[in-house]
Write a protein that holds these residues in place. Sequence first.
Motif, PDB file in Angstrom:
ATOM      1  N   ASN A 343       0.847  -1.212   0.000  1.00 62.04           N
ATOM      2  CA  ASN A 343       0.000   0.000   0.000  1.00 62.04           C
ATOM      3  C   ASN A 343       0.875   1.253   0.000  1.00 62.04           C
ATOM      4  OD1 ASN A 343      -2.372  -1.349  -0.055  1.00 62.04           O
ATOM      5  ND2 ASN A 343      -3.025  -0.841   2.022  1.00 62.04           N
ATOM      6  N   ARG A 346       2.095   1.727  -3.435  1.00 62.66           N
ATOM      7  CA  ARG A 346       1.068   2.099  -4.419  1.00 62.66           C
ATOM      8  C   ARG A 346       0.493   3.491  -4.208  1.00 62.66           C
ATOM      9  NH1 ARG A 346      -3.412  -1.948  -4.448  1.00 62.66           N
ATOM     10  NH2 ARG A 346      -2.928  -2.128  -2.243  1.00 62.66           N
ATOM     11  N   TYR A 347       0.320   3.863  -2.933  1.00 62.10           N
ATOM     12  CA  TYR A 347      -0.332   5.164  -2.685  1.00 62.10           C
ATOM     13  C   TYR A 347       0.706   6.251  -2.449  1.00 62.10           C
ATOM     14  CZ  TYR A 347      -4.392   2.219  -2.579  1.00 62.10           C
ATOM     15  OH  TYR A 347      -5.348   1.317  -2.949  1.00 62.10           O
ATOM     16  N   LEU A 405      -6.526  -3.879   3.758  1.00 64.10           N
ATOM     17  CA  LEU A 405      -6.514  -3.433   5.163  1.00 64.10           C
ATOM     18  C   LEU A 405      -7.490  -4.230   6.017  1.00 64.10           C
ATOM     19  CD1 LEU A 405      -6.066   0.450   4.952  1.00 64.10           C
ATOM     20  CD2 LEU A 405      -4.369  -1.319   5.377  1.00 64.10           C
TER      21      LEU A 405
HETATM   22  P1  ADP Z   1      -6.784  -1.633  -1.742  1.00 62.37           P
HETATM   23  O1  ADP Z   1      -6.613  -3.007  -2.205  1.00 62.37           O
HETATM   24  O2  ADP Z   1      -7.807  -0.863  -2.487  1.00 62.37           O
HETATM   25  O3  ADP Z   1      -5.514  -0.935  -1.556  1.00 62.37           O
HETATM   26  P2  ADP Z   1      -6.872  -1.606   1.075  1.00 62.37           P
HETATM   27  O4  ADP Z   1      -7.869  -2.224   2.000  1.00 62.37           O
HETATM   28  O5  ADP Z   1      -5.488  -2.042   1.177  1.00 62.37           O
HETATM   29  O6  ADP Z   1      -7.468  -1.820  -0.333  1.00 62.37           O
HETATM   30  O7  ADP Z   1      -6.971  -0.077   1.316  1.00 62.37           O
HETATM   31  C1  ADP Z   1      -8.193   0.596   1.360  1.00 62.37           C
HETATM   32  C2  ADP Z   1      -8.046   2.017   0.919  1.00 62.37           C
HETATM   33  O8  ADP Z   1      -7.251   2.693   1.883  1.00 62.37           O
HETATM   34  C3  ADP Z   1      -7.301   2.159  -0.360  1.00 62.37           C
HETATM   35  O9  ADP Z   1      -8.260   2.188  -1.417  1.00 62.37           O
HETATM   36  C4  ADP Z   1      -6.546   3.447  -0.243  1.00 62.37           C
HETATM   37  O10 ADP Z   1      -7.351   4.530  -0.697  1.00 62.37           O
HETATM   38  C5  ADP Z   1      -6.387   3.634   1.239  1.00 62.37           C
HETATM   39  N1  ADP Z   1      -4.983   3.359   1.667  1.00 62.37           N
HETATM   40  C6  ADP Z   1      -4.527   2.188   2.145  1.00 62.37           C
HETATM   41  N2  ADP Z   1      -3.222   2.283   2.469  1.00 62.37           N
HETATM   42  C7  ADP Z   1      -2.848   3.553   2.186  1.00 62.37           C
HETATM   43  C8  ADP Z   1      -1.623   4.291   2.319  1.00 62.37           C
HETATM   44  N3  ADP Z   1      -0.518   3.727   2.786  1.00 62.37           N
HETATM   45  N4  ADP Z   1      -1.623   5.567   1.933  1.00 62.37           N
HETATM   46  C9  ADP Z   1      -2.741   6.137   1.467  1.00 62.37           C
HETATM   47  N5  ADP Z   1      -3.909   5.517   1.334  1.00 62.37           N
HETATM   48  C10 ADP Z   1      -3.985   4.237   1.685  1.00 62.37           C
END
Ligand code: ADP
Length: 440
Positions: A343, A346-347, A405
């Motif tokens: 994550n 990616r973010y 998550l």
């Molecule tokens: P996904 O598979 O969509 O990443 P997650 O459950 O891992 O699903 O995360 C849910 C949402 O939380 C993501 O869609 C993202 O918008 C946000 N998110 C998760 N981790 C981060 C991070 N490290 N930084 C910013 N946003 C995050």
Amino acid sequence: MASLPTYQSIHDAYLAQVKHKSDRLMNYFLVSFFIAGLLLALFYDTWLVAIGVGSLSLLAYYSVRAILPHSNVYQYVVSAVLSIFMAQFIYQMHGLFEMHFIAFIGSAILVTYQNWKLQIPLAAVVIVHHAMFGYLQFIGYDKIYFTQLDYMTLQTFLIHGFLATVIFFICGLWAFQLKKLNELQIEQTFEMGRYQEEQLQKKALLQSNEDLKKSNRELDSFVYSVSHDLRAPLSSMLGVVGICETGVLDPFMMKNISFLKSSIKKLDGFIIDILDYSRNARLEVDRQEIHFTDLLTELSNNLKFMGINDQRKVDIRTTVQNGVAFYSDKSRINIILNNLISNGIRYQNPQVPDPFVEIIVNVSESAANILVKDNGIGIDQGNKEKVFNMFYRVSNNSIGSGLGLYIVKEAVDKLNGVLELRSEIGKGTEFIIQLPNLTS
Ligand code: ADP
């Protein structure tokens, strides 16, 4: 499963049964006594006494029983009535003294109620009758038939009284002991029933646990084979796409190929997430020594080149401080760290020049404290709780399944750990996790 009857309910049912049977027995005896009175009247011409006293006695007994069926007052009445029949028979037979034995028959049949106190009215009537009529006859009153004996001194009266008391006492004692014995038996039956029920429940529980484990194993292998079968064609597709990329393609085709590639990766990520989710939900917590340095090296090597489309490479920094051995469930920790680090990658925030994900692990005797920190886009206040929901994604064109998550939170829960999220839009995100050290 039917619930087990309580001790009280078994006891009450038993008492009701005793009462019912004893009442029936009394019916037979009272009717027989009444008929005996009529038969005596045939010989001794004492119809008035036989019908008068006999029917009054029966009337007294049956009316009390009809008025107060749930109280045991009528049982005391029957006790008195039995001794009145005795007096009636003595009178009908012009003082045949041996008819006093009728009272002893009454005393014996009262044992059936298992209540020693029922001997009291019977004994009282016998003693009063003996004393009163014996005295009247003793002083020369000749209209009364009490005994054909030509003597009734105080000494005779006392001996009679003593012997009668012994009989009443013995019958009372039997009633008392019978009651105690039956209560003990009820208790033992109840305990036995409870024990058997417990054994049955244990057996059923073991069986259903076995069944559950079996179906879990079956589901596990099913999920594995399905996901494997699903992932295999995806790898082939990726291979073909890779070959296409090396060829000379026009920009339009290049764009489509790259779109196809990211879709395949996304689908693959989805399958992996579903697999992780199903395994976390079903598998028992495992326990082995965790070497964080090795685990993180392996993870960051796998994730280093992860990048979607034109994302930049992210610097993965790890610091592990572990003076003591840490024991936990390796595959769950792997899932947790893999999701959080990917994550972070990616973010990432396009505004920030040097994207990084930092993992700091600190192990103590009691727990491992894990911090996963990035300088990515961050999560706003309103989404901080929602991001842990199943399939929740902050924006619709998010790159993931929305399961990551959720799986992290579930896995931390399974390990009895605590999870905290600190984040601010544009300033990055921190996940702080504390996992207990499963030393034993
Ligand atoms: P996904 O598979 O969509 O990443 P997650 O459950 O891992 O699903 O995360 C849910 C949402 O939380 C993501 O869609 C993202 O918008 C946000 N998110 C998760 N981790 C981060 C991070 N490290 N930084 C910013 N946003 C995050």
